[in-house]
Write a protein that holds these residues in place. Structure first.
Motif, PDB file in Angstrom:
ATOM      1  N   UNK A   1       0.814  -1.216  -0.215  1.00 54.96           N
ATOM      2  CA  UNK A   1      -0.057   0.035   0.093  1.00 54.96           C
ATOM      3  C   UNK A   1       0.957   1.055   0.172  1.00 54.96           C
ATOM      4  N   UNK A   2       2.027   1.319   0.956  1.00 57.66           N
ATOM      5  CA  UNK A   2       2.823   2.267   0.770  1.00 57.66           C
ATOM      6  C   UNK A   2       3.384   2.670  -0.384  1.00 57.66           C
ATOM      7  N   UNK A   3       3.881   1.527  -1.166  1.00 58.36           N
ATOM      8  CA  UNK A   3       4.386   1.741  -2.507  1.00 58.36           C
ATOM      9  C   UNK A   3       3.524   2.408  -3.411  1.00 58.36           C
ATOM     10  N   UNK A   4       2.222   2.129  -3.482  1.00 64.34           N
ATOM     11  CA  UNK A   4       1.174   2.530  -4.207  1.00 64.34           C
ATOM     12  C   UNK A   4       0.489   3.858  -3.779  1.00 64.34           C
ATOM     13  N   UNK A   5       1.021   4.487  -2.803  1.00 63.85           N
ATOM     14  CA  UNK A   5       0.727   5.715  -2.291  1.00 63.85           C
ATOM     15  C   UNK A   5      -0.823   5.719  -1.514  1.00 63.85           C
ATOM     16  N   UNK A   6      -1.123   4.599  -1.151  1.00 58.43           N
ATOM     17  CA  UNK A   6      -2.463   4.558  -0.432  1.00 58.43           C
ATOM     18  C   UNK A   6      -2.432   4.327   1.228  1.00 58.43           C
ATOM     19  N   UNK A   7      -3.322   5.092   1.773  1.00 60.51           N
ATOM     20  CA  UNK A   7      -3.184   5.009   3.056  1.00 60.51           C
ATOM     21  C   UNK A   7      -4.440   4.144   3.932  1.00 60.51           C
ATOM     22  N   UNK A   8      -4.332   3.904   5.189  1.00 58.87           N
ATOM     23  CA  UNK A   8      -5.279   2.855   5.885  1.00 58.87           C
ATOM     24  C   UNK A   8      -6.270   3.797   6.653  1.00 58.87           C
ATOM     25  N   UNK A   9      -7.429   4.044   6.499  1.00 58.02           N
ATOM     26  CA  UNK A   9      -8.318   4.984   7.213  1.00 58.02           C
ATOM     27  C   UNK A   9      -9.375   4.046   7.978  1.00 58.02           C
ATOM     28  N   UNK A  10      -9.170   3.745   9.224  1.00 52.77           N
ATOM     29  CA  UNK A  10      -9.944   2.729   9.812  1.00 52.77           C
ATOM     30  C   UNK A  10     -11.307   3.740  10.293  1.00 52.77           C
TER      31      UNK A  10
ATOM     32  N   UNK B   1     -14.405   7.340  -6.457  1.00 52.56           N
ATOM     33  CA  UNK B   1     -14.325   6.215  -7.101  1.00 52.56           C
ATOM     34  C   UNK B   1     -14.075   4.914  -6.090  1.00 52.56           C
ATOM     35  N   UNK B   2     -15.221   4.234  -5.956  1.00 54.69           N
ATOM     36  CA  UNK B   2     -15.049   3.090  -5.159  1.00 54.69           C
ATOM     37  C   UNK B   2     -14.858   1.881  -6.039  1.00 54.69           C
ATOM     38  N   UNK B   3     -13.547   1.162  -5.630  1.00 55.77           N
ATOM     39  CA  UNK B   3     -13.086   0.268  -6.455  1.00 55.77           C
ATOM     40  C   UNK B   3     -13.694  -1.245  -6.175  1.00 55.77           C
ATOM     41  N   UNK B   4     -13.914  -1.869  -6.817  1.00 56.83           N
ATOM     42  CA  UNK B   4     -14.285  -3.341  -6.536  1.00 56.83           C
ATOM     43  C   UNK B   4     -13.185  -4.299  -6.405  1.00 56.83           C
ATOM     44  N   UNK B   5     -12.152  -3.799  -7.025  1.00 57.02           N
ATOM     45  CA  UNK B   5     -10.821  -4.820  -6.471  1.00 57.02           C
ATOM     46  C   UNK B   5      -9.789  -3.998  -5.746  1.00 57.02           C
ATOM     47  N   UNK B   6      -8.638  -4.104  -5.539  1.00 57.62           N
ATOM     48  CA  UNK B   6      -7.937  -3.358  -4.737  1.00 57.62           C
ATOM     49  C   UNK B   6      -7.790  -1.985  -5.318  1.00 57.62           C
ATOM     50  N   UNK B   7      -7.309  -1.199  -4.406  1.00 57.76           N
ATOM     51  CA  UNK B   7      -7.385   0.297  -4.704  1.00 57.76           C
ATOM     52  C   UNK B   7      -6.412   0.565  -5.807  1.00 57.76           C
ATOM     53  N   UNK B   8      -5.383  -0.173  -6.002  1.00 57.87           N
ATOM     54  CA  UNK B   8      -4.259  -0.083  -6.860  1.00 57.87           C
ATOM     55  C   UNK B   8      -4.607  -0.774  -8.407  1.00 57.87           C
ATOM     56  N   UNK B   9      -5.792  -1.501  -8.328  1.00 61.43           N
ATOM     57  CA  UNK B   9      -6.074  -2.375  -9.354  1.00 61.43           C
ATOM     58  C   UNK B   9      -7.074  -1.302 -10.300  1.00 61.43           C
TER      59      UNK B   9
ATOM     60  N   UNK C   1      -9.804   7.400  -4.530  1.00 69.54           N
ATOM     61  CA  UNK C   1     -10.088   6.224  -4.963  1.00 69.54           C
ATOM     62  C   UNK C   1     -10.213   5.486  -3.547  1.00 69.54           C
ATOM     63  N   UNK C   2     -10.890   4.558  -3.341  1.00 73.42           N
ATOM     64  CA  UNK C   2     -11.500   3.865  -2.058  1.00 73.42           C
ATOM     65  C   UNK C   2     -11.472   2.393  -2.477  1.00 73.42           C
ATOM     66  N   UNK C   3     -11.072   1.526  -1.530  1.00 78.81           N
ATOM     67  CA  UNK C   3     -11.552   0.011  -1.430  1.00 78.81           C
ATOM     68  C   UNK C   3     -11.380  -0.462  -0.252  1.00 78.81           C
ATOM     69  N   UNK C   4     -12.181  -1.639  -0.062  1.00 77.19           N
ATOM     70  CA  UNK C   4     -11.845  -2.314   1.227  1.00 77.19           C
ATOM     71  C   UNK C   4     -11.140  -3.644   0.889  1.00 77.19           C
ATOM     72  N   UNK C   5     -10.996  -4.155  -0.218  1.00 77.24           N
ATOM     73  CA  UNK C   5     -10.349  -5.407  -0.737  1.00 77.24           C
ATOM     74  C   UNK C   5      -9.020  -5.013  -0.614  1.00 77.24           C
TER      75      UNK C   5
END
Length: 397
Positions: free
Chosen positions: A81-90, A177-185, A205-209
């Motif tokens: 996730x860090x490599x993709x620039x994604x953060x985890x929002x709980x 945008x809510x992604x069906x797969x991973x937020x990086x896919x 872009x957000x996803x729970x996958x």
């Protein structure tokens, strides 16, 4: 866990990095879905305690040698996730959307790429057909532009057709945008530039996958529940009679959100779903003004109370229903024994999904007695949970 825990008493966010890792491990463990995650958290207090108890819970459900998700696997996902620039929002953290948090099956966390500020603003969902007509895409663009100018963020699913048109038109005013797969896919691949533009221009872009997961058919209904949960209203622009957009609309109705639809010609199959929604009571949309009249101004959205919690809504529904004949007292007493309750649940469930609250009424038992047995059956791979609180029976492995 009962419904009141997740809707009326949102959990505290993690306070340490170890807790964040433990929550990710728990959610990624085999046969632990969102509902089971919250039940385990409720029963054990912390993710670390739930992980420690999980093998014994699985053993009691008939699964030996159960292995929870490893720390190494969770750390690998976080590094990806860090490599993709994604953060985890709980859930419970600042920035986690309050409307989404009100759902009983709210994602424990979201992977987010982009500006979390977009998630704090009032949202309207625009959804519809992938094979949209030129009139449909034109309508989606106009609605997105005018709703954005009125202060709303436009949320959609980054699919072809209506979703793409809505995102493009709302780039300047904010879109999620809510992604069906991973937020990086990125799916479909031709929307890669649009996905980048959403982030570059202040959206998200957000996803729970998990990171790196390619979207599959089973992911889209769960994605649709997030689309519905984020928005105060869902506008269906074009949709066939059997489509994912109608699933989103029904999920929105289930959680008390406004559902609106653009009418179409009766002979156009792409308008069949919209016309059905309007026939069944959805508000007819001729332009953005119809949407704005159905929803309070964006400036007032932050002061709105959250949608009625699911438990309260079901209780209200039960009060309006005619009284049902009570289950005979001897059977009710025997159902309190977990082994007999296990057999009764198996006997009442089938491949066609039914609502969990309906199952509880049929059994004549309490939610507190049924919930732990359902968790055991889910961990044992016998029961499948579906969006909207639906349950179905899986054949033995």
């Amino acid at each position: 866990m009962d419904d009141s825990y997740s809707s009326a008493h949102p959990p505290l966010p993690p306070t340490t990095e170890d807790d964040r890792v433990s929550r990710l491990r728990l959610l990624r463990s085999r046969r632990v879905g969102v509902t089971t995650f919250w039940r385990l958290m409720d029963e054990h207090g912390t993710a670390a305690a739930a992980l420690e108890a999980l093998p014994e819970v699985a053993r009691a459900a008939g699964t030996d040698n159960y292995q929870a998700c490893t720390e190494a696997s969770a750390l690998a996902e976080m590094a990806e996730a860090r490599r993709a620039g994604a953060r985890m929002l709980f859930r419970g953290e600042k920035g986690y959307p309050s409307d989404l948090s009100a759902l009983t099956d709210a994602p424990p966390f979201l992977w987010v790429i982009g500006e979390t500020a977009a998630l704090d603003r009032p949202m309207v969902a625009l959804v519809g057909a992938r094979n949209a007509s030129s009139l449909g895409t034109r309508m989606a663009r106009r609605l997105a532009e005018e709703l954005g100018e009125a202060g709303f963020v436009v949320v959609s699913g980054l699919a072809r057709g209506i979703d793409t048109a809505a995102h493009l038109a709302a780039l300047d005013t904010g879109t999620v945008a809510v992604m069906a797969g991973g937020v990086d896919m990125i799916y479909p691949p031709e929307n890669a530039r649009l996905a980048d533009d959403i982030v570059a221009r202040g959206g998200a872009r957000v996803s729970e996958q998990p990171m790196g997961v390619q979207p599959q058919a089973r992911h889209f209904p769960t994605r649709n529940r997030i689309v519905a949960g984020l928005a105060r209203g869902v506008v269906v622009v074009e949709a066939a009679a059997k489509s994912g957009s109608l699933i989103t609309a029904r999920l929105a109705l289930d959680i008390g959100r406004e559902v609106l639809a653009v009418p179409g010609h009766p002979l156009d199959a792409r308008a069949g779903g919209c016309n059905i929604l309007i026939r069944d009571g959805a508000r007819l949309v001729r332009g953005a003004q119809d949407v704005l009249e159905a929803l309070p101004p964006a400036e007032a959205q932050a002061a709105l109370p959250l949608a009625m919690p699911d438990a309260d809504r079901r209780e209200l529904h039960r009060l309006r229903e005619p009284a049902q004949a009570p289950v005979q007292a001897p059977e009710e007493r025997t159902l309190r024994d977990s082994a007999r309750l296990h057999d009764a649940i198996i006997a009442r469930l089938g491949p066609s999904p039914i609502a969990e609250d309906q199952l509880i009424r049929d059994l004549g038992a309490t939610a507190g007695h049924v919930a732990p047995v359902l968790t055991d059956l889910e961990l044992d791979g016998r029961v499948l949970r579906q969006p909207g609180g639906l349950l179905s029976l899986l054949p033995p492995a």
